[in-house]
Enzyme design. Sequence first.
Site, mmCIF file in Angstrom:
data_model
loop_
_atom_site.group_PDB
_atom_site.id
_atom_site.type_symbol
_atom_site.label_atom_id
_atom_site.label_comp_id
_atom_site.label_asym_id
_atom_site.label_seq_id
_atom_site.Cartn_x
_atom_site.Cartn_y
_atom_site.Cartn_z
ATOM 1 N N ASP A 78 44.480 -1.440 -15.656
ATOM 2 C CA ASP A 78 43.077 -1.919 -16.778
ATOM 3 C C ASP A 78 42.545 -1.198 -17.284
ATOM 4 O OD1 ASP A 78 41.971 -0.728 -14.507
ATOM 5 O OD2 ASP A 78 39.755 -1.598 -14.768
ATOM 6 N N GLU A 141 39.694 -0.734 -12.250
ATOM 7 C CA GLU A 141 39.190 0.628 -11.734
ATOM 8 C C GLU A 141 37.754 0.531 -13.088
ATOM 9 O OE1 GLU A 141 38.462 4.870 -12.349
ATOM 10 O OE2 GLU A 141 39.021 3.647 -13.892
#
Length: 377
Positions: A78, A141
Amino acid sequence: MDSHMENKKLDLTVDPVQLTADLVDVYSESHHEQKLADLLEPALRAIENVQVVRRGNTLVARTDRGLGDRIVLAGHIDTVPPADNVPSRRGPDPKTGEDTIFGLGSVDMKSGAACYAQAFATLANSPQLTRDMTLVLYEGEEVATEYNGLNHLVNSDPDLLEGKLALLGEPSGGLIEAGCQGTLRVKVTALGTRAHSARSWLGDNALHKLARVLVRVADYQPRDVEVDGLMYKEGLNAVIAESGVATNTIPDEAWAFINFRFAPDRSVEQALEHTFEVLQVGTPEQPAEGFRVEIDDTAAAARPGLDQPSAASLVEATGGNVRAKYGWTDVARFTALGIPAVNFGPGDPSLCHTPEERCPVAQIQQVHTQLVSFLTS
């Protein structure tokens, strides 16, 4: 997703520089990783003799060749929100002239994920591989821990993360950044009595109470601590503070968030105890008179773990370029499982989350070469 990736299959065996660009070109802002996970999954399943497990938008691929040591290669897929920096482009860095990949996630951390995924794909069935590998490409994350795909695996499938050593592809300038600082954040609220400032003796100024606490923080002398041969710097800082009712009113409440970044020789409990000693406001269970204390967040530090044979082998493969990691990263999640872990990835961490995010091509090639050398040594 950029249009040229709409109908394209992801090839994990291409040059890691090209794979970095391909990953950057797939929009995968936190909570929107599905398109990238949907491209990665068939690419991983196409590798022979590899077990692939998917949990949400987190993927785990494992070899099982009975090679003894198992190395975990982990990277998040991400990114933060785009800043007009998707798709990628390649060209000279305007400051250095270096051949460079520009784009969202080129540093944090699609270049690291590309190095890891490419090494995994090309070595999984290679006779040169000397260690079994586990590749973890995970979601969430960049947002709260409750969405972190690696944290989900720690809680649901810790057996999938077993290994002698874990490498996290966080940008480290191509060096090994070992361990990480712990972090905690407490909220201190001073309580008083509201009054008109013309009759201030009728009130109790909460802001003045908090100011005394902030002076203690400002006067604090942090430690430099050597842990396993690496130097870690601690820091205690006020990061947010607020108070005030009106310009002619004594405030009855004032609060501040205090952040302590601590070295790996302290546990969370020891760091909290030390913080409360410095602040002199009591504890959440027993606050000092006129104060309320809350623990907002904690995360344990991670020791370097460079005394482990696998870690020493990695240090050798990378030419001994090692430094302490400042800040907290997901290596601590592996440390909590008893697995030594280091940060090792291309890119300048200071460019993370900026519109100017970019990664030198030479650094991607260096990390990939050293990683392959380690996995085949």
